[in-house]
Design a protein around this motif. Structure first.
Motif, PDB file in Angstrom:
ATOM      1  N   LEU A 139       0.980  -1.075  -0.193  1.00 12.25           N
ATOM      2  CA  LEU A 139       0.047   0.029  -0.028  1.00 12.25           C
ATOM      3  C   LEU A 139       0.797   1.094  -0.113  1.00 12.25           C
ATOM      4  O   LEU A 139       1.512   1.681   0.990  1.00 12.25           O
ATOM      5  N   PRO A 140       1.012   1.843  -1.141  1.00 12.89           N
ATOM      6  CA  PRO A 140       2.059   3.009  -1.120  1.00 12.89           C
ATOM      7  C   PRO A 140       1.245   4.145  -0.508  1.00 12.89           C
ATOM      8  O   PRO A 140       2.325   5.143   0.028  1.00 12.89           O
ATOM      9  N   PHE A 141       0.262   4.387  -0.316  1.00 14.01           N
ATOM     10  CA  PHE A 141      -0.598   5.429   0.564  1.00 14.01           C
ATOM     11  C   PHE A 141      -1.134   5.142   1.573  1.00 14.01           C
ATOM     12  O   PHE A 141      -1.746   4.018   1.619  1.00 14.01           O
ATOM     13  N   PRO A 142      -1.613   6.005   2.567  1.00  9.41           N
ATOM     14  CA  PRO A 142      -2.218   5.695   3.746  1.00  9.41           C
ATOM     15  C   PRO A 142      -3.864   5.390   3.232  1.00  9.41           C
ATOM     16  O   PRO A 142      -4.376   4.831   3.764  1.00  9.41           O
ATOM     17  N   PHE A 199      -8.622   2.079   0.566  1.00 10.86           N
ATOM     18  CA  PHE A 199      -8.257   1.319   1.502  1.00 10.86           C
ATOM     19  C   PHE A 199      -7.153   1.689   2.611  1.00 10.86           C
ATOM     20  O   PHE A 199      -6.033   2.326   2.066  1.00 10.86           O
ATOM     21  N   ILE A 200      -7.477   1.823   3.727  1.00 12.10           N
ATOM     22  CA  ILE A 200      -6.798   2.680   4.758  1.00 12.10           C
ATOM     23  C   ILE A 200      -5.611   1.735   5.444  1.00 12.10           C
ATOM     24  O   ILE A 200      -6.166   0.780   5.755  1.00 12.10           O
ATOM     25  N   ARG A 201      -4.590   2.456   5.367  1.00 11.81           N
ATOM     26  CA  ARG A 201      -3.477   1.593   6.480  1.00 11.81           C
ATOM     27  C   ARG A 201      -3.002   2.399   7.350  1.00 11.81           C
ATOM     28  O   ARG A 201      -3.198   3.630   7.240  1.00 11.81           O
ATOM     29  N   PRO A 202      -2.260   1.937   8.492  1.00 13.03           N
ATOM     30  CA  PRO A 202      -1.815   2.887   9.354  1.00 13.03           C
ATOM     31  C   PRO A 202      -0.641   3.634   8.971  1.00 13.03           C
ATOM     32  O   PRO A 202       0.105   3.105   8.056  1.00 13.03           O
ATOM     33  N   ALA A 203      -0.290   4.818   9.457  1.00 13.08           N
ATOM     34  CA  ALA A 203       0.910   5.814   9.051  1.00 13.08           C
ATOM     35  C   ALA A 203       2.136   5.160   9.241  1.00 13.08           C
ATOM     36  O   ALA A 203       2.061   4.643  10.709  1.00 13.08           O
TER      37      ALA A 203
END
Length: 471
Positions: free
Chosen positions: A439-442, A466-470
């Motif tokens: 995932l290249p971006f948050p 799609f949201i990932r943690p920073a």
């Protein structure tokens, strides 16, 4: 040296005697029309009755277990024979309106107010109400005399029968109009048993009252004061447009004479019988020239032709003609304005046809679970939860495969195919799992697709994040 006033030209103000000041408080005079028969009135029957029968019968025709034409607003479905349209297809409605407008412009530029005179609902319904009025109250002279009489049982009986006939037609019209939105086989029994929905009953009453007033009382005022078409029609007219005209060179000077009697050398064919005025539904005198109140119904043509036939004179003193035709000039080629209308109409038809046949039969929308941005999973992976809504915009049962595209190694947990009934909406909760390293971006874009299993060309797409943690 001349003074600066030498170049000034004296101008005298002049007001034509026949032009009167507009009196907005003037009382409207009732128009008593005379019944007339003729070839153009028979033509109006051939054009008006099919449209009238279509309007009243279509809500009762069935197609695949439902009404042939039904605008189901609560379900947001618009059924037209085998075609089902959704709110997402409103672009098609815009195309239909544009096509109708340019068709009207083209027809008007070529043949004048053909729509108004032969197929406009106001014209058709007014003709029905006038027929009922003539059946119960008599001819033009009888109706004038009846209105001038004091109140009597005879007058009350005739007026009551007329208004009952008007009310019956108006009620059937209002019921039919609402039947395009509420199934007629459901609406009519509900109204008869006083169990109809308040909204449906109110609209039936509203459109019945509107029909009663428009066709019974307002009549020509709808055409001359309410309808904007009468005001801007002159913009579309040119010297080659066919309009109802009076041949001034042939008819003037007017003068009465006996039947089949030879006329004086200086006398025109018009015998000043004013029959053309008596049959006009808007009360104008076509001999005064083209007026915006003229709806092109050709009643004056049939009236004048019948008089000319009785007088032994050629027909056509009042008839359809263009300004160039009256002046003896021939029309050469198609005017650029008409070519422009036709070109625009063809472009709109092509766009409409393309949009209609290329529209997707499936629709998909996606929303993220806002309660939690992401969920940790085993192996350092993370999950996002989405709610997917798939709409089957066809009338048949269809099975769709749900795919997620745009994130390497992403996988859908749980059900990946769904079966949706025709015209139904299916909601599905989906958990999408991915590796944070991919995932290249948050907030990485992800594309969800619903693909028909039996017809791969039928699919729909919707994008989400799609949201990932920073990191």
């Amino acid at each position: 040296m001349n003074s600066q006033h030498d170049d000034v030209i004296a101008v005298d103000s002049a007001v034509p005697a026949e032009v009167s000041e507009l009196d907005k408080k003037a009382r409207r005079e009732k128009i008593y029309t005379r019944a007339i028969e003729g070839r153009f009135q028979r033509l109006r029957l051939y054009t008006g009755w099919p449209l009238l029968l279509g309007y009243f019968l279509l809500p009762w025709l069935m197609w695949d277990g439902r009404e042939a034409i039904l605008f189901d607003l609560p379900a947001r479905k618009f059924h037209i024979l085998s075609l089902t349209l959704w709110p997402q297809d409103l672009i098609l409605l815009a195309f239909i309106l544009i096509i109708a407008a340019f068709t009207l412009f083209t027809v008007t530029a070529l043949w004048g107010r053909l729509w108004c005179g032969y197929t406009c609902p106001q014209t058709v319904w007014t003709a029905i109400f006038m027929y009922i009025e003539q059946r119960f109250e008599g001819s033009r002279n009888q109706r004038i005399k009846l209105d001038q009489e004091p109140i009597s049982w005879r007058k009350l009986r005739k007026k009551t029968l007329k208004h009952c006939g008007w009310g019956l037609v108006a009620a059937f019209t209002g019921l039919t109009f609402v039947s395009y939105f509420v199934p007629a086989r459901q609406l009519l029994p509900d109204l008869l048993t006083f169990s109809a929905d308040l909204g449906a009953a109110s609209f039936v009453l509203l459109f019945s009252a509107a029909t009663y007033l428009n066709a019974g009382y307002l009549r020509e005022k709808v055409c001359t004061d309410m309808c904007p078409y009468a005001r801007f029609q002159s913009v579309m007219f040119d010297k080659n447009t066919l309009v109802v005209t009076y041949d001034t060179d042939r008819g003037e000077p007017r003068g009465s004479r006996k039947r089949f009697a030879s006329k004086e050398s200086h006398q025109g064919d018009c015998i000043d019988c004013e029959l053309c005025v008596q049959v006009c539904p808007t009360g104008i005198d076509i001999r005064d020239g083209l007026q915006y109140e003229c709806i092109g119904c050709a009643l004056c043509i049939d009236a004048c032709d019948s008089v000319m036939e009785k007088m032994g004179s050629p027909k056509g003193l009042v008839g359809y003609a263009s300004e160039n035709a009256l002046a003896g000039q021939k029309t050469t080629g198609i005017p650029p304005k008409i070519l422009g209308y036709i070109a625009a109409l063809l472009v709109m038809l092509a766009l409409f046809t393309s949009s209609l046949f290329n529209r997707s039969l499936v629709d998909i929308s996606v929303s993220r679970d806002r309660g939690q941005l992401y969920l940790p999973a085993a192996g350092g992976l993370i999950d996002n939860v989405f709610e997917i809504r798939v709409t089957n915009r066809s009338d048949e049962v269809a099975t769709y495969r749900i795919e997620a595209v745009g994130i390497t190694g992403a996988s859908i947990l749980g059900e990946e195919s769904i079966t949706v009934l025709g015209g139904e909406l299916f909601e599905l909760g989906v958990r999408l799992r991915a590796d944070p390293s991919n995932l290249p971006f948050p907030g990485t874009p992800v594309l969800f697709r619903a693909v028909s299993i039996h017809h791969e060309a039928i699919y729909a797409e919707a994008e989400s994040r799609f949201i990932r943690p920073a990191l």
